[in-house]
Write an enzyme that holds these catalytic residues in place. Structure first.
Site, mmCIF file in Angstrom:
data_model
loop_
_atom_site.group_PDB
_atom_site.id
_atom_site.type_symbol
_atom_site.label_atom_id
_atom_site.label_comp_id
_atom_site.label_asym_id
_atom_site.label_seq_id
_atom_site.Cartn_x
_atom_site.Cartn_y
_atom_site.Cartn_z
ATOM 1 N N HIS A 158 0.843 -1.195 0.000
ATOM 2 C CA HIS A 158 0.000 0.000 0.000
ATOM 3 C C HIS A 158 0.879 1.247 0.000
ATOM 4 O O HIS A 158 2.082 1.176 0.255
ATOM 5 C CB HIS A 158 -0.928 0.014 1.223
ATOM 6 C CG HIS A 158 -2.105 -0.905 1.092
ATOM 7 N ND1 HIS A 158 -2.035 -2.247 1.404
ATOM 8 C CD2 HIS A 158 -3.375 -0.683 0.655
ATOM 9 C CE1 HIS A 158 -3.212 -2.807 1.172
ATOM 10 N NE2 HIS A 158 -4.043 -1.883 0.712
ATOM 11 N N LYS A 162 -0.213 4.717 4.687
ATOM 12 C CA LYS A 162 -1.069 3.758 5.418
ATOM 13 C C LYS A 162 -0.459 3.490 6.791
ATOM 14 O O LYS A 162 0.746 3.242 6.902
ATOM 15 C CB LYS A 162 -1.220 2.463 4.616
ATOM 16 C CG LYS A 162 -2.217 1.496 5.240
ATOM 17 C CD LYS A 162 -2.651 0.425 4.268
ATOM 18 C CE LYS A 162 -3.597 -0.563 4.910
ATOM 19 N NZ LYS A 162 -4.859 0.040 5.358
#
Ligand code: NAD
Length: 271
Positions: A158, A162
């Site tokens: 990600h 995040k």
């Protein structure tokens, strides 16, 4: 002729809310029946279509959720847990189906949803992507087919901002694998490997996390045995995968009996 489905969006000024409004505008089977956000939103009174980057649709953003729920067939809700529970009670009173994308609900919240689902149709999914839902199902089926000679590892990547790891979707994939293998996920979960870890334990479900750039979300489930390996992968390149799935769920929900469903139900994977 089938009736046009009236869908309201809760949290319509949010990141997902705007994408949901755009998706509803783009589809023929439904119209936007209302758009709400919080009392102190700087966008109240603005046109929801313009906020979504589309055209003027003459639907103003309002804080009066009860009013717009009462005139809708379905509401889509990507807000906060507290707001979602309040909306579920209003939807149950009004008889509107409730599509819930909000994450972070606790067990008490989920119990409230079960109570509301006695009166209405609810679709509740931590990931509305059609591709991820299919990946989840394939993972479960493969894990049910292959024995513990096949090591299961889950790799996810990600964007750099995040804050939690492994991702909720990675954990859901691990749980799907555990369900397929009829084993307990939490005792088999292996998400930290560093230093002298010793050999891999048979039956473990391993996780590896990558972070960087603006990656929306990539997940691979790897089944590794001696001399062969199966890899299932999904790559998301835009958040519209969630709005597309949620609007599909809303259209589906209109014709379902009361109860609580997930995205696999919407796709007919549980039939
Ligand atoms: P966001 O903060 O950009 O948007 C949330 C919006 O909801 C905000 O505009 C906020 O003001 C509004 N809101 C809060 N309470 C409200 C209320 N009572 N009435 C009306 N509006 C209200 O957040 P986001 O990125 O759009 O994500 C929202 C939620 O959706 C999060 O829980 C996120 O984890 C989840 N999410 C789920 C999926 C999925 O597929 N299930 C995908 C993406 C995001």
């Amino acid at each position: 002729m089938t009736d046009i489905i009236k869908i309201a969006v809760m949290g319509a000024a949010g990141r997902m809310g705007r994408m949901l409004v755009a998706e509803i505008i783009a589809r023929d089977e439904c119209i936007l029946s209302g758009a709400s956000d919080v009392e102190n939103s700087p966008y109240l009174g603005e046109d929801a279509g313009i906020l979504a980057g589309c055209c003027n649709i003459d639907i103003k953003l309002t804080a009066d959720s009860a009013h717009i729920i009462a005139k809708s067939d379905v509401i889509i809700d990507f807000t906060t847990p507290k707001s979602t529970i309040a909306h579920a009670k209003l939807a149950a009173q009004a008889g509107a189906a409730h599509i819930i994308g909000t994450t972070g609900l606790n067990n008490d919240d989920e119990e409230m949803l079960n109570i509301a689902a006695r009166h209405i149709t609810i679709v509740y999914a931590p990931n509305f992507s059609i591709g991820v839902t299919v990946l989840m199902e394939l993972t479960k089926r493969l894990a049910a087919t292959l024995d513990e000679d096949w090591d299961i590892e889950i790799l996810e990547m990600h964007h750099r901002n995040k804050v939690d790891a492994p991702s909720g979707t990675a954990l859901a994939l691990g749980k799907a694998a555990a369900t397929g293998r009829k084993t307990d996920h939490d005792s088999k979960r292996q998400s930290t490997r560093d230093g002298n870890t010793g050999a891999r334990k048979a039956g473990d479900i391993g996780y590896a996390t990558l972070r960087g750039g603006d990656v929306v979300g990539e997940h691979s489930v790897i089944f590794a045995s001696d001399a062969e390996r199966i890899e299932l992968s999904h790559k998301a390149t835009g958040r519209q995968i969630f709005s597309r799935g949620a609007v599909r769920a809303a259209i589906w929900a209109k014709t379902q009996s009361h109860g609580i469903y997930n995205m696999a139900d919407v796709l007919g994977l549980n039939d």
